[in-house]
Design a protein around this motif. Structure first.
Motif, PDB file in Angstrom:
ATOM      1  N   LEU A  19      76.699  52.930  -1.885  1.00  0.00           N
ATOM      2  CA  LEU A  19      75.344  53.654  -1.129  1.00  0.00           C
ATOM      3  C   LEU A  19      74.061  53.780  -2.774  1.00  0.00           C
ATOM      4  O   LEU A  19      72.925  53.037  -2.723  1.00  0.00           O
ATOM      5  N   ALA A  20      74.391  55.011  -3.261  1.00  0.00           N
ATOM      6  CA  ALA A  20      73.771  55.178  -4.230  1.00  0.00           C
ATOM      7  C   ALA A  20      73.231  54.573  -5.511  1.00  0.00           C
ATOM      8  O   ALA A  20      71.518  54.059  -6.095  1.00  0.00           O
ATOM      9  N   LEU A  21      74.303  53.154  -5.934  1.00  0.00           N
ATOM     10  CA  LEU A  21      74.691  52.147  -6.776  1.00  0.00           C
ATOM     11  C   LEU A  21      73.460  51.394  -6.451  1.00  0.00           C
ATOM     12  O   LEU A  21      72.309  51.326  -7.350  1.00  0.00           O
ATOM     13  N   VAL A  22      73.046  51.024  -5.157  1.00  0.00           N
ATOM     14  CA  VAL A  22      72.377  50.164  -4.504  1.00  0.00           C
ATOM     15  C   VAL A  22      70.898  50.501  -4.494  1.00  0.00           C
ATOM     16  O   VAL A  22      70.279  49.452  -5.614  1.00  0.00           O
ATOM     17  N   ALA A  23      70.888  51.713  -4.398  1.00  0.00           N
ATOM     18  CA  ALA A  23      68.903  52.331  -3.954  1.00  0.00           C
ATOM     19  C   ALA A  23      68.827  51.792  -5.298  1.00  0.00           C
ATOM     20  O   ALA A  23      67.790  51.680  -5.713  1.00  0.00           O
ATOM     21  N   GLY A  24      69.557  52.657  -6.381  1.00  0.00           N
ATOM     22  CA  GLY A  24      69.142  53.133  -7.822  1.00  0.00           C
ATOM     23  C   GLY A  24      68.909  51.843  -8.610  1.00  0.00           C
ATOM     24  O   GLY A  24      67.983  51.839  -9.102  1.00  0.00           O
ATOM     25  N   LEU A  25      69.540  51.230  -8.086  1.00  0.00           N
ATOM     26  CA  LEU A  25      69.381  49.798  -8.999  1.00  0.00           C
ATOM     27  C   LEU A  25      68.598  48.733  -8.813  1.00  0.00           C
ATOM     28  O   LEU A  25      67.425  48.111  -9.296  1.00  0.00           O
ATOM     29  N   PHE A  26      68.304  48.577  -7.277  1.00  0.00           N
ATOM     30  CA  PHE A  26      67.089  48.100  -6.793  1.00  0.00           C
ATOM     31  C   PHE A  26      65.730  49.330  -7.445  1.00  0.00           C
ATOM     32  O   PHE A  26      64.715  47.863  -7.882  1.00  0.00           O
ATOM     33  N   LEU A  27      65.441  49.383  -7.234  1.00  0.00           N
ATOM     34  CA  LEU A  27      64.637  51.322  -8.442  1.00  0.00           C
ATOM     35  C   LEU A  27      64.788  50.143  -9.556  1.00  0.00           C
ATOM     36  O   LEU A  27      63.228  49.897 -10.337  1.00  0.00           O
ATOM     37  N   ALA A  28      65.535  50.574 -10.401  1.00  0.00           N
ATOM     38  CA  ALA A  28      65.900  49.612 -11.782  1.00  0.00           C
ATOM     39  C   ALA A  28      64.817  48.632 -11.864  1.00  0.00           C
ATOM     40  O   ALA A  28      64.423  48.372 -12.103  1.00  0.00           O
ATOM     41  N   ALA A  29      65.511  47.366 -10.630  1.00  0.00           N
ATOM     42  CA  ALA A  29      64.863  45.780 -10.380  1.00  0.00           C
ATOM     43  C   ALA A  29      63.391  45.891 -10.653  1.00  0.00           C
ATOM     44  O   ALA A  29      62.582  45.420 -11.317  1.00  0.00           O
ATOM     45  N   GLY A  30      62.774  46.960 -10.066  1.00  0.00           N
ATOM     46  CA  GLY A  30      61.598  47.077  -9.852  1.00  0.00           C
ATOM     47  C   GLY A  30      60.609  47.176 -11.402  1.00  0.00           C
ATOM     48  O   GLY A  30      59.550  47.153 -11.200  1.00  0.00           O
ATOM     49  N   LEU A  31      61.555  48.928 -11.627  1.00  0.00           N
ATOM     50  CA  LEU A  31      60.517  49.165 -12.842  1.00  0.00           C
ATOM     51  C   LEU A  31      61.209  48.123 -13.616  1.00  0.00           C
ATOM     52  O   LEU A  31      59.612  47.546 -14.734  1.00  0.00           O
ATOM     53  N   ALA A  32      62.056  46.981 -14.051  1.00  0.00           N
ATOM     54  CA  ALA A  32      61.882  46.055 -14.539  1.00  0.00           C
ATOM     55  C   ALA A  32      60.917  44.994 -14.469  1.00  0.00           C
ATOM     56  O   ALA A  32      60.284  44.386 -15.783  1.00  0.00           O
ATOM     57  N   MET A  33      60.844  45.144 -13.119  1.00  0.00           N
ATOM     58  CA  MET A  33      59.709  43.398 -13.166  1.00  0.00           C
ATOM     59  C   MET A  33      58.488  43.854 -13.778  1.00  0.00           C
ATOM     60  O   MET A  33      57.285  43.322 -13.818  1.00  0.00           O
ATOM     61  N   ARG A  87      55.632  56.787 -11.971  1.00  0.00           N
ATOM     62  CA  ARG A  87      56.518  57.487 -12.622  1.00  0.00           C
ATOM     63  C   ARG A  87      57.276  58.086 -11.601  1.00  0.00           C
ATOM     64  O   ARG A  87      58.512  59.066 -11.948  1.00  0.00           O
ATOM     65  N   ARG A  88      56.303  58.198  -9.929  1.00  0.00           N
ATOM     66  CA  ARG A  88      57.902  58.512  -9.421  1.00  0.00           C
ATOM     67  C   ARG A  88      59.293  57.787  -9.342  1.00  0.00           C
ATOM     68  O   ARG A  88      60.781  57.768  -9.123  1.00  0.00           O
ATOM     69  N   ILE A  89      58.678  56.220  -9.312  1.00  0.00           N
ATOM     70  CA  ILE A  89      59.727  55.125  -9.681  1.00  0.00           C
ATOM     71  C   ILE A  89      60.991  55.404 -10.265  1.00  0.00           C
ATOM     72  O   ILE A  89      62.523  55.690 -10.399  1.00  0.00           O
ATOM     73  N   TYR A  90      60.991  55.875 -11.977  1.00  0.00           N
ATOM     74  CA  TYR A  90      61.065  56.264 -13.037  1.00  0.00           C
ATOM     75  C   TYR A  90      62.076  57.697 -12.184  1.00  0.00           C
ATOM     76  O   TYR A  90      63.790  57.687 -12.815  1.00  0.00           O
ATOM     77  N   SER A  91      61.489  58.237 -11.935  1.00  0.00           N
ATOM     78  CA  SER A  91      62.763  59.577 -11.288  1.00  0.00           C
ATOM     79  C   SER A  91      64.088  60.035 -10.780  1.00  0.00           C
ATOM     80  O   SER A  91      64.436  60.107 -11.022  1.00  0.00           O
ATOM     81  N   MET A  92      62.874  58.610  -9.773  1.00  0.00           N
ATOM     82  CA  MET A  92      64.305  58.927  -8.404  1.00  0.00           C
ATOM     83  C   MET A  92      65.310  57.644  -9.305  1.00  0.00           C
ATOM     84  O   MET A  92      66.754  58.210  -8.422  1.00  0.00           O
ATOM     85  N   HIS A  93      64.825  56.783  -9.787  1.00  0.00           N
ATOM     86  CA  HIS A  93      66.263  56.023 -10.479  1.00  0.00           C
ATOM     87  C   HIS A  93      67.208  56.492 -11.252  1.00  0.00           C
ATOM     88  O   HIS A  93      68.196  56.785 -10.904  1.00  0.00           O
ATOM     89  N   GLY A  94      66.274  57.383 -11.901  1.00  0.00           N
ATOM     90  CA  GLY A  94      67.119  57.972 -12.704  1.00  0.00           C
ATOM     91  C   GLY A  94      67.830  59.568 -12.517  1.00  0.00           C
ATOM     92  O   GLY A  94      69.135  59.344 -12.548  1.00  0.00           O
ATOM     93  N   LEU A  95      67.130  60.026 -11.237  1.00  0.00           N
ATOM     94  CA  LEU A  95      67.912  60.622 -10.601  1.00  0.00           C
ATOM     95  C   LEU A  95      69.564  60.826  -9.228  1.00  0.00           C
ATOM     96  O   LEU A  95      69.791  60.933  -9.427  1.00  0.00           O
ATOM     97  N   ALA A 111      58.599  62.786  -0.598  1.00  0.00           N
ATOM     98  CA  ALA A 111      57.017  62.620  -1.816  1.00  0.00           C
ATOM     99  C   ALA A 111      58.559  62.757  -2.952  1.00  0.00           C
ATOM    100  O   ALA A 111      58.982  63.948  -2.574  1.00  0.00           O
ATOM    101  N   PRO A 112      58.599  61.123  -3.401  1.00  0.00           N
ATOM    102  CA  PRO A 112      59.109  61.547  -4.433  1.00  0.00           C
ATOM    103  C   PRO A 112      58.856  62.758  -5.958  1.00  0.00           C
ATOM    104  O   PRO A 112      57.548  62.750  -6.130  1.00  0.00           O
ATOM    105  N   SER A 113      59.882  63.254  -6.798  1.00  0.00           N
ATOM    106  CA  SER A 113      59.607  64.257  -7.677  1.00  0.00           C
ATOM    107  C   SER A 113      58.943  62.681  -8.644  1.00  0.00           C
ATOM    108  O   SER A 113      59.343  62.168  -9.177  1.00  0.00           O
ATOM    109  N   ASP A 114      58.181  63.403  -9.556  1.00  0.00           N
ATOM    110  CA  ASP A 114      57.303  62.766 -10.384  1.00  0.00           C
ATOM    111  C   ASP A 114      57.637  63.573 -11.793  1.00  0.00           C
ATOM    112  O   ASP A 114      56.658  63.209 -12.927  1.00  0.00           O
ATOM    113  N   ALA A 115      58.621  64.179 -12.169  1.00  0.00           N
ATOM    114  CA  ALA A 115      58.584  64.908 -13.288  1.00  0.00           C
ATOM    115  C   ALA A 115      60.210  64.882 -14.079  1.00  0.00           C
ATOM    116  O   ALA A 115      60.279  65.266 -14.909  1.00  0.00           O
ATOM    117  N   GLY A 116      60.300  62.947 -13.963  1.00  0.00           N
ATOM    118  CA  GLY A 116      61.823  62.494 -14.321  1.00  0.00           C
ATOM    119  C   GLY A 116      62.849  63.004 -14.348  1.00  0.00           C
ATOM    120  O   GLY A 116      62.438  64.180 -13.702  1.00  0.00           O
TER     121      GLY A 116
END
Lengths: 324, 515
Positions: free
Chosen positions: B52-66, B82-90, B146-151
């Motif tokens: 589940l976490a992998l699928v969620a993280g990957l869609f965030l990644a795809a969003g960032l790359a697009m 920044r929020r997407i970056y942070s949540m993707h990474g976390l 409220a997603p973290s935005d501190a990386g």
């Protein structure tokens, strides 16, 4: 297309990159460019070779016909591994020694370097020169070592000038020094890679002046010699800083109030208040020219705060006071 | 962690001595999967959670790359990004890259490889799963609220001053790290206790590397827990250590964070080594499996280097204030690459002598080898001070980390493909498997290699704008991200479809039997 560009980057000798600034690759604009690029290219070649070797070996191993008997576990493997580990260790030691020498050179500022104070504030970069002049772009002389005294800010940031091969992280509130010696005249991008931060994209230019042009620029910003007597210094400033264009000495009305009889008349401001002439009023009007605008004049005078030496301001006050 | 271990010793000894007792009667788990003590069921539960976490993280990644090719009109503000970056990474760090291999594949395979029937401490194992589930729940709350935005690295002082509620993400990370410590202790205990069993087998490289990875994770965990606790105390107003007015507090935080993250990278690399060795050895055949001595010695060396390097590299990389530590960090970080060369050579040697057909699990294992090597080779640039000081704050560093993280994902999939038939009875479509692994490998190289070049060009990392004139590279990255995501989705579909096929075949044969 991009693969070709990558190959071109890897294949081109470091020295030729300087002329290639226009096509997107980094120009060789400082003495660090050649050694850092050499390290980068050396690593690129070694990495590319090992990567191709590994992928090739994996593909060959996959395509090779299956075997039934194996002789891997007969003890020869261990010797090969030992040799491999030794080879890898020696290669890495080479990288370590080379990289450390290149890095050491970037850490030790040569004696006699020109010192420029660098600060990042909310409004952007500021560069303070030895004469007290504050510029918003970084002006650099060609072929002379320059020490950058990076002042810590309320957020950490990185002083980043790729063309000069400088990336210096500056910690929260802590000062740090770096140095560069430009080798190629031109205007290069300067960024603050502060992250994540509201100033992430404060950008400015690093302008490397051609031979001799820096001295002209510096004399221009330096104004008159500061050891002159105050009134004389003020008069030279009045002439050099462009005051004369708007403020006459003979009573003629230009874009700004005349200096003739400045101390003997009252000044009525745009909002109707009356100001008595004083040294403080003159000083405020020079440094923060928009604070009090005289009635009948547009607020067009530039702000001189940070652009004039204190002695020069004192000289201007003395000069204006002397006009009675 | 100590408390948990001390609370269990009596039970533990008995469990290992009589592993058969550990399994409750089969009928009692039917409705109680959430509280199962069975290591294979726990592995399955972990797999679902991590999937589940992998699928969620990957869609965030795809969003960032697009985003860069969608252009400025896409409406995403710098803060949203920044929020997407942070949540993707976390999500991908704490719920995928670090736990995937030890909790799923370690749980499933380690007892068998050590010659015992159960993990040493089944209740600790369950506790570790619950902690990871709590971590996922907290991340979901963080994301929705409220997603973290501190990386992903909770960069101070920004994490102290930001208005986003960092606490959800920080607690999520703390839960995850405690879960790694628990599962790490369990894996180590299983290996150690198995040595006194009559059925014990000599340890394969799989167990060595997994044990090494567990040890590193376990010892690194307190660093991050302490660090995030200090951050939370600072935000709560009960501490002043990280106050934005304290000179150098950002460096202290970054230093200690990189001590943890460097050790965690070592743990991920060792986990990749474990799974790749398992899959490669299975294809090489038992008689061709390489002698484990040199690679195992390399494991020990890598553990030591991960620790020593963690301290020195952490301090040296960010501040550059201490010459000695910078130089020592560089030496250790370079030396840590030696074991990877030894392992790569071992795997090539074993593959050349394989006696099994190359299956798609081998494909993913090879993708993991290639990505591990790519990560090691890009470390060469970062660890050598000459280029490293210039590249450290550019996209070069995250590209190196992404090679490693996606190498872990590939190794994870290699292990899952390898075990799938035994696990679910499903027969995988090999052509789909190979296609998905080639898509993932090609995609990752397409995403990360441009980041390496952009790093040389001075592109600062996590920056929303590209260095002037370099937008062309982001097109490649977007293509690569699309390929990676579609490869992973194809792999997931291949796995699920085969399991469903197996289930329906089983059902129909049962019906036929009943008729």
């Amino acid at each position: 297309m991009n693969a070709l560009a990558l190959l071109a980057l890897l294949a081109g000798p470091a020295g030729s990159a300087g002329s290639a600034g226009s096509d997107g690759w980094l120009p060789n604009a400082s003495t660090f460019a050649a050694p850092i690029d050499r390290t980068f290219l050396m690593s690129s070649w070694v990495a590319l070779f090992l990567f191709v070797l590994l992928v090739g070996a994996l593909v060959l191993a996959l395509l090779a016909p299956r075997r039934d008997a194996g002789a891997w576990a007969d003890g020869k493997g261990g010797k090969w591994m030992g040799a491999l580990a030794l080879g890898a260790g020696l290669t890495l030691a080479g990288f370590f020694v080379h990289g450390t020498f290149v890095w050491a050179d970037t850490q030790v500022t040569p004696r006699g370097a020109l010192t420029i104070q660098v600060a990042l504030e909310d409004k952007g970069w500021s560069f303070t020169y030895p004469n007290g002049y504050v510029a918003t772009d970084l002006h650099l002389p060609l072929d002379r070592p320059v020490k950058l005294a990076l002042r810590g800010a309320s957020e950490p940031y990185t002083f980043s000038a790729p063309a000069l091969r400088v990336q210096v992280p500056v910690a929260l509130g802590a000062n740090r020094d770096a140095w560069i010696q430009p080798t190629l005249a031109g205007e290069y991008e300067l960024r603050s890679a502060a992250n994540p931060s509201r100033r992430a994209h404060a950008s400015a230019s690093a302008i490397v002046h051609a031979e001799g042009a820096y001295d002209t620029w510096y004399q221009n910003i330096s104004g008159p010699p500061l050891d002159l007597p105050p009134i004389e210094l003020g008069q030279r400033s009045y002439e050099m800083r462009g005051c004369a264009q708007c403020h006459s000495l003979d009573g003629a009305k230009n874009a700004g109030p005349t200096f003739a009889g400045f101390m003997t008349r009252q000044h009525v401001l745009a909002d109707g208040t009356v100001v008595e002439p004083s040294a403080d009023y003159i000083k405020e009007s020079i440094l923060d020219s928009q604070a009090k605008v005289v009635q009948g004049f547009e607020p067009v005078m530039p702000v001189f705060r940070g652009r004039l030496h204190d002695l020069e301001v004192a000289g201007l006050i003395a000069f204006i006071q002397s006009r009675k | 962690m100590e408390a948990v271990r001390n609370a269990e010793p009596a039970r533990t000894t008995r469990d290992v001595a009589r592993p058969a007792d550990v399994r409750p009667p089969a009928e009692s788990h039917g409705e109680l999967w959430l509280f199962t003590l069975d290591h294979k069921r726990l592995a399955a539960m972990h797999a679902i959670l991590i999937g589940l976490a992998l699928v969620a993280g990957l869609f965030l990644a795809a969003g960032l790359a697009m985003q860069p090719i969608a252009g400025r009109g896409s409406g995403a503000s710098a803060e949203t990004l920044r929020r997407i970056y942070s949540m993707h990474g976390l999500a991908l760090t704490f719920l995928v890259a670090l736990p995937a291999i030890p909790t799923v594949l370690g749980n499933w395979l380690l007892p068998e490889r050590c010659g015992v029937r159960e993990m040493a401490w089944p209740r600790v194992n369950l506790f570790s799963f619950h902690l990871l589930a709590a971590s996922l729940a907290l991340f979901v709350i963080a994301f929705l609220a409220a997603p973290s935005d501190a990386g992903w690295s909770f960069d101070a002082p920004f994490s102290v001053t930001t208005n986003a509620p960092i606490a959800w993400s920080a607690f999520a990370a703390i839960c995850a790290v405690l879960s790694f410590a628990c599962s790490g202790a369990n894996l180590l205990a299983t290996i150690a206790f198995s040595r006194r069993e009559a059925s014990a087998k000599p340890l394969p490289l799989f167990a060595w590397a997994l044990g090494g990875s567990a040890l590193v994770q376990m010892l690194a965990a307190p660093v991050l827990v302490a660090l995030l606790s200090i951050l939370l105390a600072q935000r709560g107003g009960t501490s002043d250590v990280l106050a934005p007015t304290t000179v150098g507090s950002d460096v202290a935080f970054a230093t200690w964070f990189s001590v943890w993250s460097y050790a965690a990278s070592g743990a991920v690399a060792l986990a990749i080594v474990a799974i790749v060795s398992e899959v490669v050895d299975a294809h090489a055949g038992e008689e061709n499996a390489p002698a484990a001595r040199a690679p195992s010695a390399a494991v020990i060396g890598a553990c030591v280097l991960a620790f020593a390097g963690a301290g020195a590299q952490g301090i040296g990389s960010r501040t550059g204030t201490s010459v000695g530590i910078s130089v020592a960090g560089s030496a250790l970080a370079l030396l840590a690459l030696t074991p990877i060369a030894v392992w790569c050579a071992t795997w090539v040697g074993a593959l050349a002598r394989r006696n099994q057909a190359a299956s798609s699990s081998l494909g993913f294992a090879i993708a993991a080898i290639v990505l591990l090597a790519a990560s090691a080779l890009s470390s060469l640039f970062l660890a050598s001070l000459g280029s490293g000081a210039y590249l450290a704050s550019t996209t070069f560093a995250p590209a190196q980390m992404h090679f490693l993280a996606l190498g872990a994902v590939c190794a994870f999939l290699a292990g899952i493909h390898h075990l799938w038939a035994r696990w679910t009875g499903g027969v995988l479509r090999e052509s789909w498997g190979w296609m998905s692994c080639l898509l993932v490998l090609g995609g990752v190289l397409l995403v990360c290699v441009p980041q390496l070049v952009l790093g040389y060009l001075g592109q600062p990392h996590r920056s929303e704008t590209l260095v002037t004139g370099e937008a062309r590279w982001s097109v490649l990255a977007a293509l690569g991200a699309a390929a990676t995501v579609s490869g992973l989705l194809l792999a997931g579909w291949n796995l699920l479809a085969s399991a469903m096929d197996a289930r329906s075949t089983e059902a129909s044969s049962c019906q036929r039997g009943a008729a």
